[in-house]
Enzyme design. Structure first.
Site, PDB file in Angstrom:
ATOM      1  N   THR A   3       3.351   4.570  13.080  1.00 57.98           N
ATOM      2  CA  THR A   3       2.091   4.750  13.789  1.00 57.98           C
ATOM      3  C   THR A   3       1.902   6.221  14.135  1.00 57.98           C
ATOM      4  OG1 THR A   3       1.114   4.502  16.002  1.00 57.98           O
ATOM      5  CG2 THR A   3       3.386   3.803  15.773  1.00 57.98           C
ATOM      6  N   GLY A   4       0.650   6.645  14.128  1.00 59.64           N
ATOM      7  CA  GLY A   4       0.307   8.013  14.497  1.00 59.64           C
ATOM      8  C   GLY A   4       0.655   8.330  15.942  1.00 59.64           C
TER       9      GLY A   4
ATOM     10  N   ARG B 226       0.870  -1.182   0.000  1.00 61.51           N
ATOM     11  CA  ARG B 226       0.000   0.000   0.000  1.00 61.51           C
ATOM     12  C   ARG B 226       0.904   1.228   0.000  1.00 61.51           C
ATOM     13  NH1 ARG B 226      -3.631  -0.379   5.085  1.00 61.51           N
ATOM     14  NH2 ARG B 226      -1.591  -0.821   5.926  1.00 61.51           N
TER      15      ARG B 226
ATOM     16  N   LYS C 208      -5.480  -5.222  18.694  1.00 58.09           N
ATOM     17  CA  LYS C 208      -5.786  -4.162  17.737  1.00 58.09           C
ATOM     18  C   LYS C 208      -6.925  -3.268  18.243  1.00 58.09           C
ATOM     19  CE  LYS C 208      -4.826  -3.911  13.645  1.00 58.09           C
ATOM     20  NZ  LYS C 208      -4.049  -2.876  12.936  1.00 58.09           N
TER      21      LYS C 208
ATOM     22  N   ARG D 158      -5.460  10.423   6.511  1.00 59.27           N
ATOM     23  CA  ARG D 158      -5.526  10.911   7.895  1.00 59.27           C
ATOM     24  C   ARG D 158      -4.167  10.759   8.580  1.00 59.27           C
ATOM     25  NH1 ARG D 158      -8.012   5.728   9.297  1.00 59.27           N
ATOM     26  NH2 ARG D 158     -10.140   6.457   8.975  1.00 59.27           N
ATOM     27  N   ASP D 159      -3.458   9.682   8.202  1.00 59.74           N
ATOM     28  CA  ASP D 159      -2.185   9.404   8.870  1.00 59.74           C
ATOM     29  C   ASP D 159      -1.173  10.509   8.614  1.00 59.74           C
ATOM     30  OD1 ASP D 159      -3.197   6.882   9.669  1.00 59.74           O
ATOM     31  OD2 ASP D 159      -2.776   6.117   7.674  1.00 59.74           O
TER      32      ASP D 159
ATOM     33  N   ASP E 137     -10.543   2.586  11.868  1.00 62.31           N
ATOM     34  CA  ASP E 137     -10.796   1.934  10.580  1.00 62.31           C
ATOM     35  C   ASP E 137     -11.797   0.801  10.670  1.00 62.31           C
ATOM     36  OD1 ASP E 137      -9.305   3.164   8.586  1.00 62.31           O
ATOM     37  OD2 ASP E 137      -7.451   2.246   9.295  1.00 62.31           O
TER      38      ASP E 137
HETATM   39  O1  IFM Z   1      -6.600   5.553  12.357  1.00 67.97           O
HETATM   40  C1  IFM Z   1      -6.141   4.313  11.859  1.00 67.97           C
HETATM   41  C2  IFM Z   1      -4.958   4.594  10.979  1.00 67.97           C
HETATM   42  O2  IFM Z   1      -5.321   5.385   9.896  1.00 67.97           O
HETATM   43  C3  IFM Z   1      -4.324   3.313  10.474  1.00 67.97           C
HETATM   44  N1  IFM Z   1      -4.008   2.425  11.567  1.00 67.97           N
HETATM   45  C4  IFM Z   1      -5.117   2.130  12.458  1.00 67.97           C
HETATM   46  C5  IFM Z   1      -5.777   3.398  12.994  1.00 67.97           C
HETATM   47  C6  IFM Z   1      -6.989   3.021  13.836  1.00 67.97           C
HETATM   48  O3  IFM Z   1      -7.893   2.230  13.125  1.00 67.97           O
END
Ligand code: IFM
Length: 787
Positions: free
Chosen positions: A694-695, A346, A620, A352-353, A477
């Site tokens: 990760t965010g 991908r 998760k 959003r990330d 998600d």
């Molecule tokens: O917000 C999402 C993100 O865009 C991708 N990883 C998982 C997060 C939560 O679902």
């Protein structure tokens, strides 16, 4: 139990025990070239695109768990014994073989010691060059002369990673390997439609033998741990025509007692006969390699210098000053494309990330953030929604970018209202708002109008309670509410987005726009007041059937973290209600390993809730400690002025604080992971998974720097509003802001942990909490007393 420790002086994490419970990896490269390398030298590389520019191959989710990688074998030519410069792949018994791995910023070093031979193998990618330098230094620590060989090994990938993993009937008959007598392996391949990507590996020391055919080097029914060529002591000089190409080069030398030999291998992108030869010539002088390494060190020193802190918490300092910021740059560069758990199929930017990723680096690289925001704005559709992922490398405007209705998310576009204002507050670059940027499908508009359009789209997507529809999903998600399902979390994000826009429009004197969106905000607030509260906490939404999502009556999950934290962040209720919501978080969701995302976990599938109900409890999105969401709890508690709790939450999922329990946590103690297994999982409470991309990285940095330490940009200056643990005597920060340097010294003499009682800028009292830009000099001392 710990596997290693932090060396903050060198900005390294040192792994003393190579038998880590998971691969502990590092990222190499600063721009277009990306290498990923584990503490056992496993990993891969790509150029620009993880999907179509894959240079080195990796077998994901395979056993043995880490293969292949960047391997250097050492062989004693007298007795035939061989080992590797990293513990794996040969894996000599640790009773006789010593190895440490040092992950640094943009480089990794392996030190080994075996039978009187020491080696140091350092890999790095020079700043802005598409190559890796593999430096190997070998020392004879014994009393006899030794006759040794070095062998390299890397496995080329067929550029298109999906083809490489699936289309063997074609791809295995495409390579034509070459070898140049200067000691350079030539990897080039013609791919439809006539692309000719090229790679090479060169040796600076004379090459005794080589292999470019994997099977020739490894041999039949063998693996990277016991390659036939190394066992035999010489490669077959194979030139693969089709098959699996590899890069194996042999050097051979003798070492007197105490003597050291330096070897260098260069692997990268480019034409072997021109660029490969040029690189080999340039780096034949070791000073050139040292200069490149120094440049890399300087690069990272500069990037990290925009924010530094000294607090009573060593773990916090280590993360903020080094690893958290380093991770933020990595997520900014590679979004969610390529790691050890994201195979790179991908490609591009998660909408959003990446919007959120900009928040973690905008203080350091605002110009690059500006470019990235433009890429993201080009992924917005003219009707206001956004593509869920954008491919800047191949972007063209057109109807092909319009997702199916069912693939439109309720939050993607709204993140622009967080990222763009953050950029403006950091830089004061208001001209950016006038920049004309094309939409993904058709038309062009100013950035300012893009933002308005995002707000209008969400306004048009409200459900029966006047709350935002959940659409394909919101931030989560796996919450797929469909139909009339409404997301209270998206509604809170919308409130914050509206507030940001109203503040911006008022600041710019665009009163008509501010008034227009104030009406929306008011209407939404009324719906929130009527439908979002459930007595002790906020609901998460409403389902298509009209049932509540979360809440006392729900049969499965009753409380979700995100709607409590974002209620505070978006200030959607009075203080006592917000405190009550966060007290419920403390009571029902907080654990010693972090805060779980929802409770109780889903145990049965519910179609109208979505995929979140399908994960086993504790994993998760289903009741794990989703670290990204924990950062918002830190912010919420800081906003409520509860510094002890904010810090306790911050520390509860802080990787550095897991160092001594790394056998439980299992992932790297120097970077954030996506989630930590929750308390309802039967076996693995406290175990982390999915590290690096990760965010959590960006938001952790925002949470600690802007809300605990309390230093956040505003349109006219810098807000200083710390909310720290009461027992901290104070802390110090250095911050660069719009070309000025500030040293900020905060004292907490009354142990209140918050409330700015007095603030001085260069000795002069400043009323309030904002240091006005207009009063800043080039170098500034800010003294703050809390109380
Ligand atoms: O917000 C999402 C993100 O865009 C991708 N990883 C998982 C997060 C939560 O679902």
């Amino acid at each position: 139990m710990r596997y290693g420790y932090f060396d903050n002086e060198k900005r390294e994490y040192i792994i003393l025990n190579p038998v880590t419970p998971m691969s502990w990896v590092n990222y190499l490269g600063t721009a277009d070239y990306c290498g990923i390398i584990s503490n056992n030298a496993a990993g891969y590389a790509f150029y620009k695109s993880a999907k179509t520019g894959r240079l080195l191959r990796f077998r994901f989710n395979s056993i043995p768990m880490d293969r292949p990688g960047r391997y250097v074998y050492l062989r004693d030519n007298t007795d035939g014994d061989y080992w590797s410069a990293s513990w794996q792949p040969v894996g000599k018994p640790l009773s006789v073989y010593k190895n440490i791995c040092r992950h640094g910023l943009g480089y990794t070093v392996f030190e080994s010691e075996y039978k009187g031979i020491k080696s140091e193998f350092r890999v790095f990618v020079p700043v802005d060059r598409p190559i890796e330098l593999w430096e190997v230094e070998v020392t004879n620590t014994g009393s006899e002369e030794r006759d040794l060989s070095l062998f390299t090994y890397a496995e080329w990938c067929f550029w298109h990673m999906d083809q490489d993993l699936t289309n063997f009937q074609y791809i295995l008959y495409t390579c034509r390997m070459g070898y140049l007598e200067e000691g350079i392996i030539d990897y080039s391949i013609r791919l439809w439609p006539n692309q000719r990507p090229q790679g090479f590996m060169a040796s600076v020391l004379p090459v005794v033998s080589f292999d470019t055919d994997r099977e020739a080097f490894i041999g039949l029914y063998r693996h990277e741990g016991n390659p036939e060529a190394v066992e035999r002591g010489v490669c077959a000089n194979s030139l693969a025509q089709g098959g699996n190409p590899c890069a194996a080069l042999q050097n051979r030398f003798t070492l007197k007692p105490g003597e050291t030999k330096y070897a260098l291998f260069i692997l990268g992108i480019g034409d072997a006969a021109t660029y490969g030869v040029e690189c080999r010539r340039r780096y034949a002088r070791r000073e050139q390699v040292a200069a490149e390494f120094q440049k890399l060190q300087d690069y990272w020193a500069e990037r990290l210098a925009h924010f530094t802190c000294a607090t009573p918490s060593a773990e916090l300092d280590t993360m903020v000053n080094i690893w958290n910021q380093y991770q933020c740059h990595t997520t900014f560069n590679w979004s969610r494309s390529a790691s050890f758990n994201e195979a790179g199929g991908r490609d591009g930017l998660g909408y959003r990330d990446t919007n959120q990723d900009t928040l973690g680096v905008v203080h350091a690289i605002p110009d690059l953030v500006r470019d990235k925001l433009v890429d993201l704005l080009k992924g917005q559709l003219s009707f206001g929604a956004a593509m869920h992922s954008v491919q800047p490398l191949t972007w063209t405007q057109g109807a092909h970018n319009v997702p199916e209705e069912s693939r439109i998310f309720s939050d993607d576009h709204l993140w622009l209202l967080i990222s763009v204002p953050a950029y403006l507050k950091e830089t004061g670059d208001f001209d950016f708002l006038n920049l004309m940027v094309p939409y993904a499908d058709e038309g062009t508009a100013s950035v300012y109008d893009h933002l308005k359009q995002a707000l209008e789209f969400s306004w048009s997507k409200r459900g029966p309670h006047g709350l935002l529809l959940g659409l394909a999903a919101d931030w989560n998600d796996c919450l797929n509410l469909k139909g009339k399902g409404e997301s209270i979390w998206s509604t809170f994000l919308y409130c914050l987005a509206l507030d940001e826009f109203i503040t911006l429009a008022s600041y710019l004197g665009q009163e008509a726009d501010a008034a227009h969106f104030r009406q929306y905000r008011q209407a939404i607030q009324e719906s929130i007041d009527r439908y979002a509260w459930d007595g002790k906490w906020f609901l998460r939404g409403y389902l298509d059937s009209g049932k509540k999502l979360g809440g006392q009556e729900s049969e499965q999950t009753k409380i979700f973290l995100n709607s409590q934290t974002w209620a505070v962040i978006a200030r959607v209720a009075a203080e006592d209600r917000l405190k009550q919501a966060m007290d419920s978080v403390q009571e029902l969701l907080a654990t010693e390993h972090g805060i779980i995302k929802n409770y109780p976990a889903y145990r049965e599938h519910i179609l109208e809730v979505g995929a979140v109900t399908d994960f086993p409890p504790g994993l998760k999105e289903n009741a794990a400690i989703f670290c990204h969401t924990n950062t918002w709890a830190v912010i919420a508690e800081a906003l409520l002025g509860r510094g002890d709790r904010a810090f306790a939450y911050y520390r509860s999922f802080l990787p550095a604080a897991k160092n001594d329990r790394a056998d439980v946590y299992t992932m790297e103690p120097y970077v954030y992971a996506q989630f930590i297994t929750g308390k309802e999982h039967p076996q693995y409470f406290g175990r982390a998974r999915n590290s690096w991309l990760t965010g959590t990285a960006a938001w952790s940095f925002v949470a600690v720097s802007q809300y605990i330490l309390g230093i956040r940009p505003a349109y006219d200056g810098l807000v200083i509003d710390p909310v720290i643990p009461q027992d901290w005597p104070g802390f110090e920060v250095t911050r660069r802001f719009r070309g000025k340097k500030l040293t900020i010294k905060v004292r907490n003499p009354h142990r209140t942990g918050r409330g700015v009682a007095e603030m001085k800028l260069n000795g002069k009292i400043i009323p309030g909490k904002v240091i006005p830009l207009a009063q800043m000099q080039n170098e500034n001392l800010v003294e703050v007393v809390l109380g």
